[in-house]
Design a protein around this motif. Structure first.
Motif, PDB file in Angstrom:
ATOM      1  N   MET A  28       0.827  -1.197   0.000  1.00 29.34           N
ATOM      2  CA  MET A  28       0.000   0.000   0.000  1.00 29.34           C
ATOM      3  C   MET A  28       0.870   1.259   0.000  1.00 29.34           C
ATOM      4  N   VAL A  29       0.247   2.362  -0.391  1.00 24.82           N
ATOM      5  CA  VAL A  29       0.835   3.677  -0.139  1.00 24.82           C
ATOM      6  C   VAL A  29       0.037   4.302   0.997  1.00 24.82           C
ATOM      7  N   ILE A  30       0.748   4.821   1.988  1.00 19.61           N
ATOM      8  CA  ILE A  30       0.117   5.325   3.210  1.00 19.61           C
ATOM      9  C   ILE A  30       0.586   6.760   3.460  1.00 19.61           C
ATOM     10  N   THR A  31      -0.373   7.660   3.642  1.00 20.47           N
ATOM     11  CA  THR A  31      -0.059   9.070   3.908  1.00 20.47           C
ATOM     12  C   THR A  31      -0.693   9.501   5.222  1.00 20.47           C
ATOM     13  N   VAL A  32       0.066  10.239   6.011  1.00 14.51           N
ATOM     14  CA  VAL A  32      -0.512  10.933   7.161  1.00 14.51           C
ATOM     15  C   VAL A  32      -0.401  12.429   6.888  1.00 14.51           C
ATOM     16  N   ALA A  33      -1.513  13.124   7.076  1.00 21.01           N
ATOM     17  CA  ALA A  33      -1.559  14.574   6.831  1.00 21.01           C
ATOM     18  C   ALA A  33      -1.956  15.302   8.103  1.00 21.01           C
ATOM     19  N   ASN A  34      -1.773  16.608   8.106  1.00 21.19           N
ATOM     20  CA  ASN A  34      -2.210  17.398   9.267  1.00 21.19           C
ATOM     21  C   ASN A  34      -3.660  17.861   9.063  1.00 21.19           C
ATOM     22  N   SER A  35      -4.152  18.654   9.994  1.00 29.20           N
ATOM     23  CA  SER A  35      -5.576  19.008   9.965  1.00 29.20           C
ATOM     24  C   SER A  35      -5.945  19.911   8.783  1.00 29.20           C
ATOM     25  N   GLU A  36      -4.950  20.454   8.100  1.00 31.15           N
ATOM     26  CA  GLU A  36      -5.202  21.211   6.869  1.00 31.15           C
ATOM     27  C   GLU A  36      -5.018  20.341   5.624  1.00 31.15           C
ATOM     28  N   GLY A  37      -4.805  19.037   5.823  1.00 30.28           N
ATOM     29  CA  GLY A  37      -4.675  18.131   4.684  1.00 30.28           C
ATOM     30  C   GLY A  37      -3.302  18.132   4.051  1.00 30.28           C
ATOM     31  N   TYR A  61      -6.006  14.138   2.197  1.00 24.35           N
ATOM     32  CA  TYR A  61      -6.470  15.521   2.010  1.00 24.35           C
ATOM     33  C   TYR A  61      -7.980  15.627   2.195  1.00 24.35           C
ATOM     34  N   THR A  62      -8.705  14.712   1.552  1.00 26.14           N
ATOM     35  CA  THR A  62     -10.171  14.769   1.563  1.00 26.14           C
ATOM     36  C   THR A  62     -10.724  14.617   2.986  1.00 26.14           C
ATOM     37  N   ALA A  63     -10.138  13.683   3.738  1.00 28.56           N
ATOM     38  CA  ALA A  63     -10.616  13.464   5.114  1.00 28.56           C
ATOM     39  C   ALA A  63     -10.458  14.733   5.953  1.00 28.56           C
ATOM     40  N   ALA A  64      -9.430  15.537   5.649  1.00 22.93           N
ATOM     41  CA  ALA A  64      -9.234  16.812   6.349  1.00 22.93           C
ATOM     42  C   ALA A  64     -10.139  17.898   5.773  1.00 22.93           C
ATOM     43  N   ALA A  65     -10.226  17.932   4.444  1.00 23.06           N
ATOM     44  CA  ALA A  65     -10.905  19.047   3.778  1.00 23.06           C
ATOM     45  C   ALA A  65     -12.412  18.998   3.988  1.00 23.06           C
ATOM     46  N   LEU A  66     -12.946  17.791   4.164  1.00 19.98           N
ATOM     47  CA  LEU A  66     -14.379  17.664   4.402  1.00 19.98           C
ATOM     48  C   LEU A  66     -14.664  17.091   5.797  1.00 19.98           C
ATOM     49  N   GLU A  67     -13.620  16.895   6.574  1.00 16.12           N
ATOM     50  CA  GLU A  67     -13.734  16.406   7.956  1.00 16.12           C
ATOM     51  C   GLU A  67     -14.619  15.179   8.059  1.00 16.12           C
ATOM     52  N   THR A  68     -14.312  14.187   7.224  1.00 16.55           N
ATOM     53  CA  THR A  68     -15.140  12.986   7.175  1.00 16.55           C
ATOM     54  C   THR A  68     -14.332  11.809   6.639  1.00 16.55           C
ATOM     55  N   PRO A  69     -14.685  10.576   7.035  1.00 15.56           N
ATOM     56  CA  PRO A  69     -14.068   9.424   6.376  1.00 15.56           C
ATOM     57  C   PRO A  69     -14.509   9.403   4.905  1.00 15.56           C
ATOM     58  N   THR A  70     -13.589   9.076   4.015  1.00 11.72           N
ATOM     59  CA  THR A  70     -13.908   9.205   2.589  1.00 11.72           C
ATOM     60  C   THR A  70     -14.995   8.226   2.120  1.00 11.72           C
ATOM     61  N   HIS A  71     -15.145   7.101   2.803  1.00 16.86           N
ATOM     62  CA  HIS A  71     -16.156   6.136   2.329  1.00 16.86           C
ATOM     63  C   HIS A  71     -17.582   6.666   2.527  1.00 16.86           C
ATOM     64  N   GLU A  72     -17.732   7.701   3.327  1.00 12.76           N
ATOM     65  CA  GLU A  72     -19.081   8.261   3.504  1.00 12.76           C
ATOM     66  C   GLU A  72     -19.459   9.225   2.374  1.00 12.76           C
ATOM     67  N   LEU A  73     -18.515   9.455   1.446  1.00 12.77           N
ATOM     68  CA  LEU A  73     -18.780  10.425   0.390  1.00 12.77           C
ATOM     69  C   LEU A  73     -19.343   9.793  -0.880  1.00 12.77           C
ATOM     70  N   ALA A  74     -19.174   8.481  -1.048  1.00  5.66           N
ATOM     71  CA  ALA A  74     -19.581   7.847  -2.306  1.00  5.66           C
ATOM     72  C   ALA A  74     -21.080   7.999  -2.558  1.00  5.66           C
ATOM     73  N   GLU A  75     -21.878   7.613  -1.582  1.00  9.93           N
ATOM     74  CA  GLU A  75     -23.320   7.594  -1.814  1.00  9.93           C
ATOM     75  C   GLU A  75     -23.905   8.976  -2.118  1.00  9.93           C
ATOM     76  N   PRO A  76     -23.594   9.985  -1.303  1.00  8.29           N
ATOM     77  CA  PRO A  76     -24.144  11.314  -1.642  1.00  8.29           C
ATOM     78  C   PRO A  76     -23.630  11.877  -2.966  1.00  8.29           C
ATOM     79  N   SER A  77     -22.532  11.318  -3.504  1.00  2.41           N
ATOM     80  CA  SER A  77     -21.965  11.817  -4.765  1.00  2.41           C
ATOM     81  C   SER A  77     -22.531  11.102  -5.987  1.00  2.41           C
ATOM     82  N   PRO A 102     -10.267  10.731   9.324  1.00  4.45           N
ATOM     83  CA  PRO A 102      -9.783  11.752  10.265  1.00  4.45           C
ATOM     84  C   PRO A 102      -9.181  11.089  11.500  1.00  4.45           C
ATOM     85  N   LEU A 103      -8.255  11.794  12.106  1.00  7.03           N
ATOM     86  CA  LEU A 103      -7.680  11.364  13.384  1.00  7.03           C
ATOM     87  C   LEU A 103      -8.022  12.457  14.393  1.00  7.03           C
TER      88      LEU A 103
END
Lengths: 139, 139, 139, 139
Positions: A28-37, A61-77, A102-103
């Motif tokens: 895998m590729v694994i990234t840790v970002a800060n609260s600004e993504g 980035y997305t988890a920071a930018a929308l303050e949400t786990p990314t899997h919750e974005l598929a359905e509304p999109s 998010p952490l």
């Protein structure tokens, strides 16, 4: 103020994720970002997909930018739903499938983790190993 | 097939660079890339500049894409010299000041290191600590 | 109407350029574009720099987009001269150093050639081998 | 070091694909890339669509970046499926319909081919002519 995860903590979370990725035999590729993504640390395991370099970073980035786990974005999109078209916004940085989380500390997001390299279920499993390590560290 | 620098080696080089950065009290962003300029690992030390996330990555990219240490690009890219305008090509990915170095094995470039976060002299000192570690490992 | 160079002609020009590049022992990336600067054919010789993939393509683009050999753009683009800043325009596609040439027929530009991979003098020598072949073919 | 497909081999694969495209009377753009998705050679047949210059290159990129034939990406990227949104990631470089294929040697991906210019069935037929030629050459 941007709350950040120290580099030493970021590499600990990445190590936990790498251990899980090795266990399920999926590099895998694994990234840790800060609260600004923005990036704190990123590792591409040997043999992980090239596309995952960008995708893991943008999941974080997305988890920071929308303050949400990314899997919750598929359905509304999806077509017909309220955020249809979300994945085309923000200069193409948003990823709407799973693997970004998010952490939090005391209810505040202080960083994120993004994982890419396999099927979405695998990405989530590996990212959650990083989240679990975070929770142990902040208890 | 990309015969690249393994992640374990990349993190060793980054650790050597971080040690030097700590010694000179200048937090840095350090990237190790493969021979095609794609990321293997990147660490942003606590307190390092945000711009350095992009610059260190692009220094590593440049050292691969032009097979040269980046500090050798500044002079030819000056107004009046033969490569004036180089820094505006390749989708803005080329960095023409110091801090990016190729990593060679048997005369072949197998990866690169890029460091950003201070004055160029500091960037080069920290990157060279990574290069030195590489040379110890490949002897 | 966009006048174009047929693919068969483009590959002949590229072959002439490759022959020269082999003679001077400097692997190059060579692009032939049509009169709108869009690609007809591009070859990356074994061992040529990665950055040259983008730069050779954009030299061909520039020669079409400004209807001029690219080496004539450096001087006017220097600080104090009339086109200072040119290299930052047109979405970063313009290359202002040598190696891009228009290909004309009856005084009309019908295509271009762009070469990158060495010092500018080498790039120009190799591109001119392609231009010479073009002139033989159109006599 | 990138163990890539030599230019001479890339142009042989492109020639095989061009022959098939001529046979089915559908001009195509054909790209061969290395294992990191970077261009080795690209030809635009006379009359082929302009958009196919970008699409064929990105099909070759995608086959390398996700180590998969591109036609396998369409279904998982549909609304409701696990990778919905994939086509919006990685800076818009991923193509999720058919015409991009990995080229393997001894089980390792050493390059890719990407074809665009017709209906997807035609793109695949022409790309597969290149893959077939590759398999003859590596037997």
């Amino acid at each position: 103020m941007v709350e950040s995860i120290p580099l030493a903590t970021a590499t600990e979370l990445i190590a936990a994720a790498e251990e899980k990725a090795t266990e399920i035999e999926n590099p895998m590729v694994i990234t840790v970002a800060n609260s600004e993504g923005n990036l704190v640390a990123q590792h591409r395991m040997d043999g992980a997909w090239l596309a995952s370099v960008s995708i893991s970073r943008n999941k974080a980035y997305t988890a920071a930018a929308l303050e949400t786990p990314t899997h919750e974005l598929a359905e509304p999109s999806e077509p017909g739903n309220s955020l249809y078209g979300l994945q085309n916004t923000d200069d193409g940085q948003l990823v709407i499938f799973g693997g970004g989380y998010p952490l939090e500390r005391d209810g505040e997001i202080v960083g994120t983790i993004g994982v890419s390299g396999g099927a979405v279920a695998q990405d989530r499993t590996v990212a959650e190993a990083g989240v679990d390590r975070w929770q142990e560290l902040t208890e």
